[in-house]
Write a protein that holds these residues in place. Sequence first.
Motif, PDB file in Angstrom:
ATOM      1  N   CYS A   1       0.860  -1.181   0.000  1.00  0.00           N
ATOM      2  CA  CYS A   1       0.000   0.000   0.000  1.00  0.00           C
ATOM      3  C   CYS A   1       0.898   1.234   0.000  1.00  0.00           C
ATOM      4  CB  CYS A   1      -0.888  -0.015   1.240  1.00  0.00           C
ATOM      5  SG  CYS A   1      -1.943   1.423   1.424  1.00  0.00           S
ATOM      6  N   LEU A   2       0.912   1.953  -1.106  1.00  0.00           N
ATOM      7  CA  LEU A   2       1.754   3.144  -1.209  1.00  0.00           C
ATOM      8  C   LEU A   2       0.965   4.391  -0.845  1.00  0.00           C
ATOM      9  CD1 LEU A   2       3.637   2.381  -4.540  1.00  0.00           C
ATOM     10  CD2 LEU A   2       4.434   2.032  -2.191  1.00  0.00           C
TER      11      LEU A   2
ATOM     12  N   ALA B   1      -7.525   6.862   6.616  1.00  0.00           N
ATOM     13  CA  ALA B   1      -8.786   6.352   6.071  1.00  0.00           C
ATOM     14  C   ALA B   1      -8.544   5.653   4.732  1.00  0.00           C
ATOM     15  CB  ALA B   1      -9.789   7.488   5.909  1.00  0.00           C
ATOM     16  N   ARG B   2      -7.644   6.164   3.935  1.00  0.00           N
ATOM     17  CA  ARG B   2      -7.351   5.531   2.644  1.00  0.00           C
ATOM     18  C   ARG B   2      -6.619   4.200   2.839  1.00  0.00           C
ATOM     19  NH1 ARG B   2      -6.163  11.076  -0.686  1.00  0.00           N
ATOM     20  NH2 ARG B   2      -8.351  11.523  -1.048  1.00  0.00           N
ATOM     21  N   ILE B   3      -5.754   4.134   3.828  1.00  0.00           N
ATOM     22  CA  ILE B   3      -5.110   2.856   4.151  1.00  0.00           C
ATOM     23  C   ILE B   3      -6.173   1.864   4.616  1.00  0.00           C
ATOM     24  CG2 ILE B   3      -3.494   1.686   5.705  1.00  0.00           C
ATOM     25  CD1 ILE B   3      -1.896   4.359   5.740  1.00  0.00           C
ATOM     26  N   TRP B   4      -7.079   2.342   5.440  1.00  0.00           N
ATOM     27  CA  TRP B   4      -8.179   1.500   5.919  1.00  0.00           C
ATOM     28  C   TRP B   4      -8.996   0.978   4.732  1.00  0.00           C
ATOM     29  CZ3 TRP B   4      -9.138  -0.586  10.485  1.00  0.00           C
ATOM     30  CH2 TRP B   4     -10.389  -1.122  10.716  1.00  0.00           C
ATOM     31  N   ASP B   5      -9.338   1.836   3.790  1.00  0.00           N
ATOM     32  CA  ASP B   5     -10.076   1.419   2.597  1.00  0.00           C
ATOM     33  C   ASP B   5      -9.299   0.365   1.804  1.00  0.00           C
ATOM     34  OD1 ASP B   5     -12.146   3.148   3.236  1.00  0.00           O
ATOM     35  OD2 ASP B   5     -11.481   4.720   1.841  1.00  0.00           O
ATOM     36  N   PHE B   6      -7.994   0.553   1.680  1.00  0.00           N
ATOM     37  CA  PHE B   6      -7.126  -0.407   1.014  1.00  0.00           C
ATOM     38  C   PHE B   6      -7.246  -1.773   1.687  1.00  0.00           C
ATOM     39  CE2 PHE B   6      -3.065  -2.605   0.566  1.00  0.00           C
ATOM     40  CZ  PHE B   6      -2.734  -2.427  -0.766  1.00  0.00           C
TER      41      PHE B   6
ATOM     42  N   VAL C   1      -9.728  -2.860   3.690  1.00  0.00           N
ATOM     43  CA  VAL C   1     -11.091  -3.383   3.546  1.00  0.00           C
ATOM     44  C   VAL C   1     -11.273  -4.008   2.162  1.00  0.00           C
ATOM     45  CG1 VAL C   1     -13.534  -2.717   3.383  1.00  0.00           C
ATOM     46  CG2 VAL C   1     -12.109  -1.862   5.271  1.00  0.00           C
ATOM     47  N   ALA C   2     -10.778  -3.349   1.125  1.00  0.00           N
ATOM     48  CA  ALA C   2     -10.915  -3.868  -0.245  1.00  0.00           C
ATOM     49  C   ALA C   2     -10.225  -5.224  -0.404  1.00  0.00           C
ATOM     50  CB  ALA C   2     -10.345  -2.859  -1.242  1.00  0.00           C
ATOM     51  N   ARG C   3      -9.233  -5.501   0.415  1.00  0.00           N
ATOM     52  CA  ARG C   3      -8.502  -6.763   0.338  1.00  0.00           C
ATOM     53  C   ARG C   3      -8.903  -7.734   1.439  1.00  0.00           C
ATOM     54  NH1 ARG C   3      -6.633  -2.729  -1.939  1.00  0.00           N
ATOM     55  NH2 ARG C   3      -5.391  -2.874  -3.833  1.00  0.00           N
ATOM     56  N   ARG C   4      -9.962  -7.388   2.143  1.00  0.00           N
ATOM     57  CA  ARG C   4     -10.504  -8.223   3.220  1.00  0.00           C
ATOM     58  C   ARG C   4      -9.490  -8.510   4.322  1.00  0.00           C
ATOM     59  NH1 ARG C   4     -14.775 -12.419   0.840  1.00  0.00           N
ATOM     60  NH2 ARG C   4     -16.158 -10.845  -0.022  1.00  0.00           N
ATOM     61  N   ILE C   5      -8.731  -7.487   4.661  1.00  0.00           N
ATOM     62  CA  ILE C   5      -7.767  -7.602   5.751  1.00  0.00           C
ATOM     63  C   ILE C   5      -8.557  -7.767   7.045  1.00  0.00           C
ATOM     64  CG2 ILE C   5      -5.897  -6.442   7.002  1.00  0.00           C
ATOM     65  CD1 ILE C   5      -5.219  -7.288   4.093  1.00  0.00           C
ATOM     66  N   GLU C   6      -8.130  -8.718   7.870  1.00  0.00           N
ATOM     67  CA  GLU C   6      -8.819  -9.003   9.129  1.00  0.00           C
ATOM     68  C   GLU C   6      -7.905  -8.731  10.309  1.00  0.00           C
ATOM     69  OE1 GLU C   6     -10.080 -13.041   8.802  1.00  0.00           O
ATOM     70  OE2 GLU C   6     -11.430 -12.624   7.132  1.00  0.00           O
ATOM     71  N   ARG C   7      -8.468  -8.778  11.496  1.00  0.00           N
ATOM     72  CA  ARG C   7      -7.700  -8.503  12.716  1.00  0.00           C
ATOM     73  C   ARG C   7      -6.515  -9.437  12.880  1.00  0.00           C
ATOM     74  NH1 ARG C   7      -9.913  -5.641  17.174  1.00  0.00           N
ATOM     75  NH2 ARG C   7      -8.577  -6.960  18.418  1.00  0.00           N
TER      76      ARG C   7
ATOM     77  N   GLN D   1      -1.225  -0.540  -6.133  1.00  0.00           N
ATOM     78  CA  GLN D   1      -1.991   0.664  -6.409  1.00  0.00           C
ATOM     79  C   GLN D   1      -1.844   1.610  -5.220  1.00  0.00           C
ATOM     80  OE1 GLN D   1      -5.964  -0.577  -7.130  1.00  0.00           O
ATOM     81  NE2 GLN D   1      -5.446  -1.535  -9.068  1.00  0.00           N
ATOM     82  N   PRO D   2      -1.503   2.841  -5.507  1.00  0.00           N
ATOM     83  CA  PRO D   2      -1.386   3.791  -4.396  1.00  0.00           C
ATOM     84  C   PRO D   2      -2.694   3.872  -3.616  1.00  0.00           C
ATOM     85  CG  PRO D   2      -0.513   4.725  -6.422  1.00  0.00           C
ATOM     86  CD  PRO D   2      -1.213   3.443  -6.793  1.00  0.00           C
ATOM     87  N   CYS D   3      -2.587   4.004  -2.315  1.00  0.00           N
ATOM     88  CA  CYS D   3      -3.775   4.078  -1.468  1.00  0.00           C
ATOM     89  C   CYS D   3      -4.585   5.339  -1.731  1.00  0.00           C
ATOM     90  CB  CYS D   3      -3.372   4.054  -0.004  1.00  0.00           C
ATOM     91  SG  CYS D   3      -2.593   2.528   0.513  1.00  0.00           S
ATOM     92  N   TRP D   4      -3.959   6.376  -2.264  1.00  0.00           N
ATOM     93  CA  TRP D   4      -4.642   7.650  -2.388  1.00  0.00           C
ATOM     94  C   TRP D   4      -5.390   7.803  -3.697  1.00  0.00           C
ATOM     95  CZ3 TRP D   4       0.533   6.943  -2.786  1.00  0.00           C
ATOM     96  CH2 TRP D   4       1.149   7.330  -3.951  1.00  0.00           C
ATOM     97  N   GLN D   5      -5.370   6.834  -4.592  1.00  0.00           N
ATOM     98  CA  GLN D   5      -6.099   6.964  -5.858  1.00  0.00           C
ATOM     99  C   GLN D   5      -7.522   6.484  -5.720  1.00  0.00           C
ATOM    100  OE1 GLN D   5      -3.812   4.999  -8.881  1.00  0.00           O
ATOM    101  NE2 GLN D   5      -2.596   6.819  -9.227  1.00  0.00           N
TER     102      GLN D   5
END
Length: 149
Positions: free
Chosen positions: A83-84, A98-103, A105-111, A145-149
């Motif tokens: 995640c860039l 928030a953009r890192i968080w979205d990144f 979530v999109a990849r189904r990152i879990e605890r 993909q950059p996190c900010w796009q």
Amino acid sequence: MAEATDRHPPVPTAVTVPVTHTGGQYAIRIETGRYRSLGETLHQTFGSRPRAVVIVSNPRVARHYASAVVERVAAAGFHPHLCLIPDGERYKTLRTVARIWDFCVARRIERRDLLVALGAVSWATSPALPQRRTCADWRSFSSPQPCWQ
């Protein structure tokens, strides 16, 4: 510790910062050259429980270290996701978090998955961010993909 010279005092090569919060505790490890053994260290520390590792970095740092980190993390049995984020102090904001968080979530990152800061993104070690994940996709590194796009 690194050796001292006449011009520079000795510099520690590793520092562990203990963090205690209401939900428990964890340690942040800061170490020179740690990227070379990151995959092995993550496997020794967490075993096979986490399946994915989100590596947060900026293009300047990633250009030098991301390939080696991703290779070693994958060799240890994890699924790396790069995640860039933009470089610079002005991007160290909640909007970037928030953009890192979205990144994630999109990849189904879990605890149970891991988040690693590569470079000078120390605020990304916040316990508010996910610490692990499952069901990763190698393609997420091969075309980061950059996190900010």
